[in-house]
Motif scaffolding. Structure first.
Motif, short mmCIF file in Angstrom:
data_model
loop_
_atom_site.label_atom_id
_atom_site.label_comp_id
_atom_site.label_asym_id
_atom_site.label_seq_id
_atom_site.Cartn_x
_atom_site.Cartn_y
_atom_site.Cartn_z
N VAL A 129 39.87 44.65 39.38
CA VAL A 129 40.44 45.84 40.01
C VAL A 129 39.64 46.23 41.24
O VAL A 129 40.19 46.62 42.27
N TRP A 130 38.33 46.10 41.18
CA TRP A 130 37.47 46.44 42.31
C TRP A 130 37.75 45.56 43.52
O TRP A 130 37.77 46.00 44.65
N LYS A 131 38.02 44.27 43.29
CA LYS A 131 38.32 43.34 44.37
C LYS A 131 39.80 43.35 44.77
O LYS A 131 40.23 42.55 45.58
N LYS A 132 40.58 44.25 44.17
CA LYS A 132 42.01 44.38 44.45
C LYS A 132 42.75 43.07 44.20
O LYS A 132 43.55 42.62 45.01
N MET A 133 42.47 42.48 43.04
CA MET A 133 43.12 41.23 42.66
C MET A 133 43.82 41.38 41.30
O MET A 133 43.76 40.49 40.45
N ALA A 134 44.47 42.51 41.08
CA ALA A 134 45.10 42.78 39.80
C ALA A 134 46.25 41.81 39.52
O ALA A 134 46.62 41.59 38.37
#
Length: 110
Positions: free
Chosen positions: A27-32
């Protein structure tokens, strides 16, 4: 308590600790969308395994590795967001797998 229940509880605790940390990172790396994209691209791995008559697990592992390397490369080269790249790679891999499976005329694979 049964030994199997105790082992199951320890396995569940271990998995929850691992996936909790991994989930925060994703989620932090915006790879959900990464897991869904990887699952869609695995169809291409299955199709390649059927075409070349190799183990499906090996072909999926190869395609998943290529997918991850290509995603990393495109993140550094392209000006698109990660979610956009995941969508492009996901649907591209799914489409390529469907096209490849549609060319298989031998019904014994299914």
């Amino acid at each position: 308590m049964d030994e199997i229940i105790i082992k199951s509880i320890f396995a569940g605790i271990g998995i929850s600790l691992t996936t909790g940390l991994l989930g925060c990172f994703v989620v932090w790396k915006k790879m959900a969308y990464f897991g869904d994209s990887l699952a869609h691209c695995s169809l291409l791995g299955i199709a390649l395994g059927l075409v070349f008559s190799i183990n499906a697990n090996i072909s999926i592992l190869i395609v998943a590795t290529i997918f991850a390397v290509l995603l990393t490369y495109l993140q550094h080269k392209a000006s698109l967001s990660t979610d956009t790249l995941l969508g492009i790679l996901s649907h591209g891999g799914l489409a390529a797998g469907m096209v490849l499976i549609s060319f298989l005329h031998n019904e014994e694979h299914f």
